[in-house]
Design a protein around this motif. Structure first.
Motif, PDB file in Angstrom:
ATOM      1  N   LYS A 149      33.705  34.059  30.747  1.00 12.85           N
ATOM      2  CA  LYS A 149      35.004  35.198  31.382  1.00 12.85           C
ATOM      3  C   LYS A 149      36.337  34.552  30.849  1.00 12.85           C
ATOM      4  N   GLN A 150      36.440  33.394  30.674  1.00 13.99           N
ATOM      5  CA  GLN A 150      37.909  32.755  30.112  1.00 13.99           C
ATOM      6  C   GLN A 150      38.077  33.282  28.853  1.00 13.99           C
ATOM      7  N   ALA A 172      39.097  32.300  36.538  1.00 18.76           N
ATOM      8  CA  ALA A 172      37.834  31.950  36.059  1.00 18.76           C
ATOM      9  C   ALA A 172      37.951  30.291  35.829  1.00 18.76           C
ATOM     10  N   ARG A 173      39.172  29.773  35.582  1.00 19.43           N
ATOM     11  CA  ARG A 173      39.326  28.537  35.406  1.00 19.43           C
ATOM     12  C   ARG A 173      39.065  27.685  36.685  1.00 19.43           C
ATOM     13  N   GLU A 227      37.662  28.551  39.180  1.00 17.41           N
ATOM     14  CA  GLU A 227      36.085  28.332  39.818  1.00 17.41           C
ATOM     15  C   GLU A 227      35.450  27.642  38.863  1.00 17.41           C
ATOM     16  N   GLN A 228      35.589  27.507  37.670  1.00 17.03           N
ATOM     17  CA  GLN A 228      35.143  26.257  36.603  1.00 17.03           C
ATOM     18  C   GLN A 228      35.374  25.035  37.309  1.00 17.03           C
ATOM     19  N   ARG A 286      41.921  35.130  33.614  1.00 14.33           N
ATOM     20  CA  ARG A 286      41.296  33.636  32.959  1.00 14.33           C
ATOM     21  C   ARG A 286      41.721  32.701  33.982  1.00 14.33           C
ATOM     22  N   GLU A 332      29.020  30.338  32.756  1.00 10.35           N
ATOM     23  CA  GLU A 332      29.262  31.923  32.986  1.00 10.35           C
ATOM     24  C   GLU A 332      30.880  31.910  33.074  1.00 10.35           C
ATOM     25  N   GLN A 333      31.357  30.931  33.852  1.00 10.47           N
ATOM     26  CA  GLN A 333      32.941  30.889  33.870  1.00 10.47           C
ATOM     27  C   GLN A 333      33.652  30.968  32.693  1.00 10.47           C
TER      28      GLN A 333
END
Length: 435
Positions: free
Chosen positions: A272-273, A117-118, A120-121, A114, A268-269
């Motif tokens: 994923k989270q 992904a965070r 990248e967000q 997580r 998308e991110q």
């Protein structure tokens, strides 16, 4: 007197002193002022600063947390204790104290990816802030261009009206001279004066339009709306725009399209989270603590200690009321919506490009036609003015030629302005509107 001479005389006696009395605002200066002062750009810059400050591995949850703690619990109790041999010990107002203090570390080392992904967000959010700043800048540059050239057009039309007034005044003088020597009636003088007054009325209305345009441009520049100035008197058009090049640039540079693409990536991110909730979470805890306790009654009345404490905590989600499935479905719907909106944005951009380019091409050809019409109307007015002075044509014919010249001048100015508008629109859509 030829029309060209009249027009040159008008510029010399009327227009030039006005320019000298007012600030000349070049287009480049107007753009610089807008970029420095405009409120929307300032807000977008501040929003980008917030995104940049938020974009770090700590905010993504990748770093441990370190905290110092102090816990001091005290009590005053009336206490009775029963010993193993059956005897009792009683103490009223017994004081008890427990003190713990130290430094602890808590670190989540795995959370189902997580945190990555965070992060990248957060990168995407920063890029969105950059796209929004670019959009704000492009929008303000476009506003300056459009309002600046609208003012140029208004000034050109005022110059055409002022030229018509000079010619009308010449007609009045000619009619009065002919009347004084008995070659014209009083009616001809009065008609000439009426047409002159009509031109002056048109001049006043045009001056009002210019004042309104100046106020609007000053507002965009975020400065005193009463600031007086004049703009340059020319509109130059880029005649080399190519649709394929504009389309390619728009696909890669249009800030609205780029912002929507980033919105899809962010969705998308986010998915994923949400999916990371299905995986175990592992945390490491450690610290160095000091403890001290005191009791007025008991076998141990005082104790203390210090040292390292550590541990590992792992949890595996098994069931949470079906919330995990629900959250994943919601995230997938949001991602689908982002994809739909992105496709909609692409089609809308393509439609706007096609429409604007068609209008640009049409008005580009129209400017060439109107330029020829203006040249013909100018020649016609020169000839008509000469004939009017020698009395071989009627005042009505002269007025018609004068009005045709004024109409041709206004149509040419409008055609140039509209072509410039569509040029600016195309470059704004392509994301390469600069100065």
């Amino acid at each position: 007197m030829k029309l060209i001479s009249l027009y040159s005389l008008f510029l010399l006696l009327v227009f030039v002193p006005k320019i000298q009395a007012q600030e000349v605002l070049p287009l480049e200066d107007a753009l610089k002022i807008a970029l420095e002062n405009n409120y929307d750009i300032k807000l977008a810059k501040n929003e980008l600063k917030v995104d940049e400050l938020s974009n770090n591995i700590g905010n993504a949850g990748m770093l441990p947390t370190v905290s110092a703690t102090v816990v001091n619990n005290n009590s005053i109790l009336n206490t009775t204790q029963t010993q193993a041999d059956g005897s009792e010990r009683t103490l009223d107002g017994a004081r008890n104290m427990n003190l713990t203090y130290g430094v602890g570390l808590d670190w989540t080392v795995f959370d189902g990816m997580r945190m990555f992904a965070r992060k990248e967000q957060l990168n995407i959010l920063q890029k969105q802030g950059e796209a929004e700043l670019k959009l704000a800048i492009l929008t303000r540059i476009s506003d300056v261009y459009l309002n600046y050239f609208d003012l140029v057009q208004q000034q050109q039309q005022l110059a055409a009206i002022d030229t018509a007034i000079v010619i009308s005044q010449e007609r009045v003088n000619t009619a009065q001279n002919r009347y004084s020597i008995g070659k014209a009636s009083k009616l001809e003088v009065l008609n000439a004066q009426v047409d002159l007054n009509s031109d002056k009325s048109l001049q006043l209305k045009q001056q009002e339009l210019i004042k309104t345009a100046k106020i609007r441009l000053n507002e965009i520049l975020a400065r005193d709306v009463q600031t007086d100035f004049v703009v340059t008197n020319e509109i130059s058009v880029d005649e080399q725009l190519n649709y394929d090049e504009l389309k390619s640039a728009a696909d890669s540079q249009n800030p609205q399209l780029q912002a929507q693409l980033l919105t899809k990536n962010s969705a998308e991110q986010q998915l994923k989270q949400v999916k990371a909730g299905r995986y175990p979470t592992v945390r490491i805890t450690s610290g160095y603590n000091f403890t001290r306790s005191e009791a007025s009654l008991g076998f141990v009345t005082q104790s203390s200690g210090r040292g390292l404490v550590y541990g590992i905590n792992a949890s595996v989600p098994i069931f949470n009321g079906n919330l995990q499935n629900r959250n994943e479905k919601i995230a997938k719907v949001q991602l689908e919506n982002a994809n739909v909106t992105l496709e909609q944005q692409k089609r809308s951009l393509e439609s706007q490009l096609n429409s604007a380019f068609a209008s640009y091409a049409t008005n580009l050809e129209l400017t060439k036609v109107e330029a020829k019409n203006l040249e013909i109307a100018e020649q016609n007015l020169d000839i008509t003015l000469s004939k009017f002075k020698i009395g071989t044509i009627t005042p009505i014919e002269f007025r018609t030629a004068q009005q045709n010249f004024l109409d041709a001048k206004v149509r040419y100015s409008n055609a140039m302005y509209l072509t410039k508008i569509y040029e600016i629109t195309l470059k704004e859509l392509a994301g390469n509107l600069t100065f």
